[in-house]
Design a protein around this motif. Sequence first.
Motif, PDB file in Angstrom:
ATOM      1  N   LEU A 125       0.826  -1.216   0.000  1.00  0.00           N
ATOM      2  CA  LEU A 125       0.000   0.000   0.000  1.00  0.00           C
ATOM      3  C   LEU A 125       0.858   1.264   0.000  1.00  0.00           C
ATOM      4  O   LEU A 125       0.518   2.256  -0.650  1.00  0.00           O
ATOM      5  N   ILE A 126       1.985   1.216   0.709  1.00  0.00           N
ATOM      6  CA  ILE A 126       2.922   2.352   0.709  1.00  0.00           C
ATOM      7  C   ILE A 126       3.511   2.522  -0.689  1.00  0.00           C
ATOM      8  O   ILE A 126       3.595   3.636  -1.217  1.00  0.00           O
ATOM      9  N   ALA A 127       3.922   1.415  -1.305  1.00  0.00           N
ATOM     10  CA  ALA A 127       4.512   1.461  -2.641  1.00  0.00           C
ATOM     11  C   ALA A 127       3.544   2.044  -3.665  1.00  0.00           C
ATOM     12  O   ALA A 127       3.949   2.755  -4.587  1.00  0.00           O
ATOM     13  N   ARG A 128       2.261   1.769  -3.494  1.00  0.00           N
ATOM     14  CA  ARG A 128       1.245   2.310  -4.405  1.00  0.00           C
ATOM     15  C   ARG A 128       0.843   3.736  -4.034  1.00  0.00           C
ATOM     16  O   ARG A 128       0.069   4.364  -4.752  1.00  0.00           O
ATOM     17  N   GLY A 129       1.338   4.225  -2.910  1.00  0.00           N
ATOM     18  CA  GLY A 129       1.037   5.595  -2.506  1.00  0.00           C
ATOM     19  C   GLY A 129      -0.324   5.775  -1.873  1.00  0.00           C
ATOM     20  O   GLY A 129      -0.785   6.895  -1.690  1.00  0.00           O
ATOM     21  N   LEU A 130      -1.000   4.676  -1.516  1.00  0.00           N
ATOM     22  CA  LEU A 130      -2.347   4.768  -0.949  1.00  0.00           C
ATOM     23  C   LEU A 130      -2.324   5.063   0.545  1.00  0.00           C
ATOM     24  O   LEU A 130      -3.296   5.590   1.092  1.00  0.00           O
ATOM     25  N   ILE A 131      -1.229   4.706   1.215  1.00  0.00           N
ATOM     26  CA  ILE A 131      -1.050   5.037   2.631  1.00  0.00           C
ATOM     27  C   ILE A 131       0.354   5.599   2.813  1.00  0.00           C
ATOM     28  O   ILE A 131       1.214   5.447   1.937  1.00  0.00           O
ATOM     29  N   ALA A 132       0.566   6.226   3.975  1.00  0.00           N
ATOM     30  CA  ALA A 132       1.878   6.788   4.278  1.00  0.00           C
ATOM     31  C   ALA A 132       2.145   6.677   5.770  1.00  0.00           C
ATOM     32  O   ALA A 132       1.212   6.570   6.574  1.00  0.00           O
ATOM     33  N   GLU A 133       3.416   6.705   6.102  1.00  0.00           N
ATOM     34  CA  GLU A 133       3.799   6.763   7.507  1.00  0.00           C
ATOM     35  C   GLU A 133       3.524   8.167   7.996  1.00  0.00           C
ATOM     36  O   GLU A 133       3.741   9.138   7.283  1.00  0.00           O
ATOM     37  N   ASN A 134       3.033   8.264   9.229  1.00  0.00           N
ATOM     38  CA  ASN A 134       2.679   9.569   9.785  1.00  0.00           C
ATOM     39  C   ASN A 134       3.259   9.711  11.191  1.00  0.00           C
ATOM     40  O   ASN A 134       2.546  10.024  12.131  1.00  0.00           O
ATOM     41  N   GLY A 135       4.537   9.425  11.316  1.00  0.00           N
ATOM     42  CA  GLY A 135       5.197   9.549  12.608  1.00  0.00           C
ATOM     43  C   GLY A 135       5.210   8.230  13.364  1.00  0.00           C
ATOM     44  O   GLY A 135       4.942   7.166  12.810  1.00  0.00           O
ATOM     45  N   ARG A 136       5.526   8.341  14.649  1.00  0.00           N
ATOM     46  CA  ARG A 136       5.614   7.165  15.507  1.00  0.00           C
ATOM     47  C   ARG A 136       4.914   7.445  16.823  1.00  0.00           C
ATOM     48  O   ARG A 136       4.869   8.571  17.290  1.00  0.00           O
ATOM     49  N   LEU A 137       4.370   6.388  17.418  1.00  0.00           N
ATOM     50  CA  LEU A 137       3.734   6.499  18.733  1.00  0.00           C
ATOM     51  C   LEU A 137       4.806   6.614  19.804  1.00  0.00           C
ATOM     52  O   LEU A 137       5.873   6.015  19.680  1.00  0.00           O
ATOM     53  N   ASP A 138       4.500   7.333  20.838  1.00  0.00           N
ATOM     54  CA  ASP A 138       5.435   7.468  21.952  1.00  0.00           C
ATOM     55  C   ASP A 138       5.199   6.326  22.934  1.00  0.00           C
ATOM     56  O   ASP A 138       4.736   6.529  24.052  1.00  0.00           O
ATOM     57  N   LYS A 139       5.478   5.097  22.468  1.00  0.00           N
ATOM     58  CA  LYS A 139       5.321   3.886  23.259  1.00  0.00           C
ATOM     59  C   LYS A 139       6.582   3.048  23.090  1.00  0.00           C
ATOM     60  O   LYS A 139       7.417   3.346  22.231  1.00  0.00           O
ATOM     61  N   ILE A 140       6.674   1.982  23.830  1.00  0.00           N
ATOM     62  CA  ILE A 140       7.807   1.080  23.696  1.00  0.00           C
ATOM     63  C   ILE A 140       7.883   0.584  22.252  1.00  0.00           C
ATOM     64  O   ILE A 140       6.890   0.147  21.684  1.00  0.00           O
ATOM     65  N   GLY A 141       9.071   0.655  21.693  1.00  0.00           N
ATOM     66  CA  GLY A 141       9.268   0.222  20.310  1.00  0.00           C
ATOM     67  C   GLY A 141       8.981   1.312  19.292  1.00  0.00           C
ATOM     68  O   GLY A 141       9.258   1.145  18.116  1.00  0.00           O
ATOM     69  N   LYS A 142       8.380   2.404  19.696  1.00  0.00           N
ATOM     70  CA  LYS A 142       8.041   3.523  18.813  1.00  0.00           C
ATOM     71  C   LYS A 142       7.408   3.056  17.492  1.00  0.00           C
ATOM     72  O   LYS A 142       7.959   3.245  16.411  1.00  0.00           O
ATOM     73  N   PRO A 143       6.231   2.390  17.570  1.00  0.00           N
ATOM     74  CA  PRO A 143       5.615   1.866  16.342  1.00  0.00           C
ATOM     75  C   PRO A 143       5.212   2.977  15.366  1.00  0.00           C
ATOM     76  O   PRO A 143       4.834   4.079  15.775  1.00  0.00           O
ATOM     77  N   ILE A 144       5.309   2.661  14.085  1.00  0.00           N
ATOM     78  CA  ILE A 144       4.956   3.596  13.017  1.00  0.00           C
ATOM     79  C   ILE A 144       3.438   3.735  12.955  1.00  0.00           C
ATOM     80  O   ILE A 144       2.706   2.763  13.096  1.00  0.00           O
ATOM     81  N   ILE A 145       2.995   4.950  12.720  1.00  0.00           N
ATOM     82  CA  ILE A 145       1.571   5.246  12.574  1.00  0.00           C
ATOM     83  C   ILE A 145       1.286   5.413  11.077  1.00  0.00           C
ATOM     84  O   ILE A 145       2.032   6.089  10.371  1.00  0.00           O
ATOM     85  N   TYR A 146       0.189   4.799  10.594  1.00  0.00           N
ATOM     86  CA  TYR A 146      -0.176   4.866   9.181  1.00  0.00           C
ATOM     87  C   TYR A 146      -1.473   5.648   8.982  1.00  0.00           C
ATOM     88  O   TYR A 146      -2.383   5.583   9.810  1.00  0.00           O
ATOM     89  N   ILE A 147      -1.514   6.373   7.855  1.00  0.00           N
ATOM     90  CA  ILE A 147      -2.713   7.112   7.440  1.00  0.00           C
ATOM     91  C   ILE A 147      -2.902   6.945   5.932  1.00  0.00           C
ATOM     92  O   ILE A 147      -1.981   6.525   5.229  1.00  0.00           O
ATOM     93  N   THR A 148      -4.086   7.280   5.434  1.00  0.00           N
ATOM     94  CA  THR A 148      -4.319   7.266   3.992  1.00  0.00           C
ATOM     95  C   THR A 148      -3.772   8.553   3.382  1.00  0.00           C
ATOM     96  O   THR A 148      -3.487   9.522   4.090  1.00  0.00           O
ATOM     97  N   THR A 149      -3.650   8.565   2.058  1.00  0.00           N
ATOM     98  CA  THR A 149      -3.067   9.703   1.341  1.00  0.00           C
ATOM     99  C   THR A 149      -4.075  10.308   0.356  1.00  0.00           C
ATOM    100  O   THR A 149      -5.168   9.775   0.173  1.00  0.00           O
ATOM    101  N   THR A 150      -3.656  11.368  -0.296  1.00  0.00           N
ATOM    102  CA  THR A 150      -4.457  11.959  -1.364  1.00  0.00           C
ATOM    103  C   THR A 150      -4.634  10.951  -2.502  1.00  0.00           C
ATOM    104  O   THR A 150      -5.678  10.897  -3.145  1.00  0.00           O
ATOM    105  N   GLU A 151      -3.623  10.132  -2.730  1.00  0.00           N
ATOM    106  CA  GLU A 151      -3.711   9.088  -3.759  1.00  0.00           C
ATOM    107  C   GLU A 151      -4.849   8.116  -3.435  1.00  0.00           C
ATOM    108  O   GLU A 151      -5.528   7.621  -4.338  1.00  0.00           O
ATOM    109  N   PHE A 152      -5.080   7.852  -2.154  1.00  0.00           N
ATOM    110  CA  PHE A 152      -6.202   7.018  -1.713  1.00  0.00           C
ATOM    111  C   PHE A 152      -7.519   7.662  -2.154  1.00  0.00           C
ATOM    112  O   PHE A 152      -8.399   6.985  -2.696  1.00  0.00           O
ATOM    113  N   LEU A 153      -7.651   8.967  -1.918  1.00  0.00           N
ATOM    114  CA  LEU A 153      -8.868   9.681  -2.317  1.00  0.00           C
ATOM    115  C   LEU A 153      -9.060   9.602  -3.831  1.00  0.00           C
ATOM    116  O   LEU A 153     -10.169   9.355  -4.314  1.00  0.00           O
TER     117      LEU A 153
END
Length: 176
Positions: A125-153
Amino acid sequence: MDKEYLKGLIEEILYIWAEPIDLEDLSAIIFDFAKKDIKVALEELIEERNSKKSGLIIRQFDKSFQFTSRSCHDKYFEKVIKKSEKKLSTSTLETLSIIAYKQPITRAEIDKIRGVNSQSTIDSLIARGLIAENGRLDKIGKPIIYITTTEFLKYFNIKSLEELPEIDLEGDSYED
């Protein structure tokens, strides 16, 4: 310089740019017009093209604008334009739906909902540009947060996430 000149300039930029462009970028390019005048001219262009039933219309995707053809004309272009892009698989659509409705969301949260590892689907989905990384959570392991993109729309031909169909996110069980 008058409003008709400005409208023509906006059309040229939309044509040359080809991808969605937001008002901020338009204002930076058309630096000798006020942002509010550009916005008014853009709104008038959208209305004019819709009322004239012009072949090319200006579509809004979130806060960005792009020249597109009318979807009702797609049948005429099917033979001319061959989409080599594969359709989304069921598992990819499932993952994308989870992200769209629950965003911002981490991979662990997606995996928990789906019950399987979603990393390869997320990478796709990232490769197709439909989602993107949107930072990291302030938790153990600092997991990546995902959101949709304009390409999704664009892919789903919607203006904003508010146009997504409403669903019951509570997961209530079905009653007989």
